[in-house]
Write a protein that holds these residues in place. Sequence first.
Motif, PDB file in Angstrom:
ATOM      1  N   VAL A  49      45.620  11.747 -13.136  1.00 34.25           N
ATOM      2  CA  VAL A  49      45.307  11.662 -14.569  1.00 34.25           C
ATOM      3  C   VAL A  49      45.463  10.228 -15.067  1.00 34.25           C
ATOM      4  CG1 VAL A  49      45.826  14.074 -15.074  1.00 34.25           C
ATOM      5  CG2 VAL A  49      47.638  12.386 -15.274  1.00 34.25           C
ATOM      6  N   PHE A  50      46.403   9.486 -14.461  1.00 34.82           N
ATOM      7  CA  PHE A  50      46.616   8.094 -14.843  1.00 34.82           C
ATOM      8  C   PHE A  50      45.371   7.274 -14.501  1.00 34.82           C
ATOM      9  CE2 PHE A  50      48.294   3.827 -13.833  1.00 34.82           C
ATOM     10  CZ  PHE A  50      48.901   3.541 -15.036  1.00 34.82           C
ATOM     11  N   LEU A  51      44.926   7.370 -13.239  1.00 33.48           N
ATOM     12  CA  LEU A  51      43.731   6.633 -12.833  1.00 33.48           C
ATOM     13  C   LEU A  51      42.513   7.119 -13.604  1.00 33.48           C
ATOM     14  CD1 LEU A  51      44.292   6.501  -8.978  1.00 33.48           C
ATOM     15  CD2 LEU A  51      44.435   4.604 -10.591  1.00 33.48           C
ATOM     16  N   GLY A  52      42.454   8.442 -13.817  1.00 34.20           N
ATOM     17  CA  GLY A  52      41.326   8.998 -14.556  1.00 34.20           C
ATOM     18  C   GLY A  52      41.234   8.402 -15.951  1.00 34.20           C
ATOM     19  N   THR A  53      42.378   8.296 -16.627  1.00 35.09           N
ATOM     20  CA  THR A  53      42.370   7.716 -17.965  1.00 35.09           C
ATOM     21  C   THR A  53      41.880   6.272 -17.921  1.00 35.09           C
ATOM     22  OG1 THR A  53      44.272   9.086 -18.474  1.00 35.09           O
ATOM     23  CG2 THR A  53      43.750   7.368 -20.041  1.00 35.09           C
ATOM     24  N   GLY A  89      48.770  18.490 -15.614  1.00 34.46           N
ATOM     25  CA  GLY A  89      47.954  17.307 -15.841  1.00 34.46           C
ATOM     26  C   GLY A  89      47.587  17.130 -17.307  1.00 34.46           C
ATOM     27  N   ASN A  90      47.224  18.228 -17.966  1.00 37.00           N
ATOM     28  CA  ASN A  90      46.852  18.125 -19.373  1.00 37.00           C
ATOM     29  C   ASN A  90      48.040  17.705 -20.241  1.00 37.00           C
ATOM     30  OD1 ASN A  90      43.980  18.912 -20.375  1.00 37.00           O
ATOM     31  ND2 ASN A  90      44.346  20.183 -18.589  1.00 37.00           N
ATOM     32  N   LEU A  91      49.212  18.209 -19.880  1.00 33.77           N
ATOM     33  CA  LEU A  91      50.413  17.784 -20.609  1.00 33.77           C
ATOM     34  C   LEU A  91      50.678  16.300 -20.407  1.00 33.77           C
ATOM     35  CD1 LEU A  91      53.016  20.655 -20.209  1.00 33.77           C
ATOM     36  CD2 LEU A  91      52.355  19.507 -22.335  1.00 33.77           C
ATOM     37  N   MET A  92      50.523  15.860 -19.159  1.00 33.87           N
ATOM     38  CA  MET A  92      50.713  14.439 -18.878  1.00 33.87           C
ATOM     39  C   MET A  92      49.725  13.596 -19.674  1.00 33.87           C
ATOM     40  SD  MET A  92      51.152  14.353 -14.778  1.00 33.87           S
ATOM     41  CE  MET A  92      52.653  14.858 -13.945  1.00 33.87           C
ATOM     42  N   LEU A  93      48.489  14.082 -19.771  1.00 35.29           N
ATOM     43  CA  LEU A  93      47.468  13.335 -20.495  1.00 35.29           C
ATOM     44  C   LEU A  93      47.806  13.230 -21.974  1.00 35.29           C
ATOM     45  CD1 LEU A  93      44.307  14.630 -18.684  1.00 35.29           C
ATOM     46  CD2 LEU A  93      44.966  12.250 -18.929  1.00 35.29           C
ATOM     47  N   LEU A  94      48.407  14.306 -22.491  1.00 33.65           N
ATOM     48  CA  LEU A  94      48.812  14.296 -23.887  1.00 33.65           C
ATOM     49  C   LEU A  94      49.782  13.140 -24.120  1.00 33.65           C
ATOM     50  CD1 LEU A  94      48.277  16.157 -26.314  1.00 33.65           C
ATOM     51  CD2 LEU A  94      50.348  17.393 -25.748  1.00 33.65           C
TER      52      LEU A  94
END
Lengths: 511, 151
Positions: free
Chosen positions: A28-32, A367-372
């Motif tokens: 998710v980090f790289l995705g962002t 992952g969604n929580l991390m993205l938040l």
Amino acid sequence: MSTILDNAMLGLGVAFQPYNLAFCFLGVFLGTILGVIPGIGVLVSISLLFPITFHVEPVAALVLLAGIYYGTTYGGSTSAILLNVPGTPSSAVACLDGHPMAQKGRAATALFMTTVASFFGGSVGIIMLMGFSPVIAASAVQFGSAEYFALMVLGLIAASTIASGSMLKGIAMVLIGILMGLVGSDVYTGTLRFTFGQMALFEGISIIALAMGIFGVTEVIHSVLNIKKAGEANHDLSFRAMLPTRQEMRDSWMPMIRGSMIGSFFGALPGTGGLIAAYMSYATEKRVGKTETFGKGAIQGVTGPESANNAADQTAFIPTLTLGIPGSPTMAIILGVLIIHGIEPGPMVVVNQPDLFWGLVMSFWVGNLMLLILNIPMVGLWVRLLRIPFHLMYPAILMFIVMGVLTTYNDEIQVWVVLICGAFGYLLRYLGMQAAPLILGFVLGPMMEEHFRRTLLLNGGDFTAFAGSAISQVCLGVSALLLVYGLFVTYRTRLRTVQAQRSVSSRNSQV
Amino acid sequence: MRSIWSKDVATAVLIIVLGVAVLLYAQGHYKFGSFRSPGPGLFPVLVSGVLAVVGVGLLIQALMQGTAPEDVRFAWRPFILILGAIAVFAVTYPVTGVAPSVFLMVIISSYSDNKLPLKNKVLLASIVTVIAVVLFTMILGVRLPVIAGVW
């Protein structure tokens, strides 16, 4: 119900293993990051990171790639709002009202609300995925080769009709993809096909080299001279500035709920996906909403579509994981990971490898929580990323492509394959052909052939066997309808272009 | 009088040629078998046949549609330099190892838009080379020659 809970617990156990947790975060980090940077879409991101998945466990590999996938959707809206340049295609809709909000000094609120909406949409999508997948998988277990063949035909035709501009072009790309997928030794007889004596092709064209070339290299060649200069302004991105007003909150609830529903539906359909879902949601809000502010910074125009494309991201996994039929090129690549790790895609994955399936699904929550968290307090960091000029980035992207392929195969022959695929990809792009349906055909090609031959073999060469069951009949029938619809649309646009050309030429002759 | 050669017409012709070529090649080289017991040639022949037919459809469509405005220019400079840089990598890597070939590749590719002065190109190439070596050979632990014969 209790089985879903049991499975969810099992999945959480897998998702919370430190190893998988680390890859989820990395994804998710790289995705962002990759999502924020315009010019690097989800396909390029996933292709770039694909080689890493060779070195890790299948669950972690899927968690990583999936994280990149939905992470880019979160990140993509950031550059859409701040720069009016969508970081990924599916966030194009976020430009419509997100950027006007930023111009009105509400950038922080827009970013905050897109993240909340994304999380909401993602959650609804995951719930759908959890609820529907076991049911679909259970009925799909009984499918035979004829049913699979029909489903694949439907998937490919839907992808080439709905997603791309011209249906015939899309179908041509799918067919070329199928042919490319047939390169290598034939499953039944071991005959080497289309290898032209090249050892590198004996096991088929590598999906990594193909994806890197056709998406990565092509994108770099195209973007070098075309990337838009980032016109940036300084925005107040403090947490205080992010908080929406009470009215904005009230205006956002219903669009988010409607958006998630629309997104969940279109995500699961083959051929459609985040972008179409987002447009549908925007159109719906425009019709339902009673404000005149659409296009001028209406919060509904941001929150609805953002929850739609994130919901679609999650439900896109339903056909991919339960039937082994990817609805989009990204899903085709995810399926490629399964195949590379020796897992035959299809309903048996859900049934026989619940730890893999539920581990992946539950990692979506994580992952969604991390993205938040990544997207609200850390948004300032991503904004700084937007200031890195592309001419410093593309040589590094090139290095990742080449080194990724080299370290995967330890053979520079595959670098040549990337080069050829890159040249081919750019040629296609120049000719106005989309490479996305090609990769779908490429992944499904070998499976289609197997099911095709098996159906004929089992039924003594009788072609009616392909429409032998209700499921096949429905699939083939819908495919036929889509073909007719596609031809109708082509015919209508042709009329329009002819009329437009006439009016242009008559205007020109008057001048 | 407009020329009938638009980009779409060229695409359609290319697709027809591709379809027919693959069809003939597959028919000549692989056993077709029968529908009762399909051989390795059957599916490729069918698919390439359909491809050729779709190509004919595209040709008809393109001829009826007339010339569309040619919006995308072929980016020759990045096309040649980026692909050239990859080719140089593929040629030099077996001889020199990772570091020199990545360095060369970055230098050559950065001429695509030529926005950096040579000094910065060298700096960028050095940084990217270091990242490549550290990430792939040290962190991911892939055994590759960094500088052939030396490391």
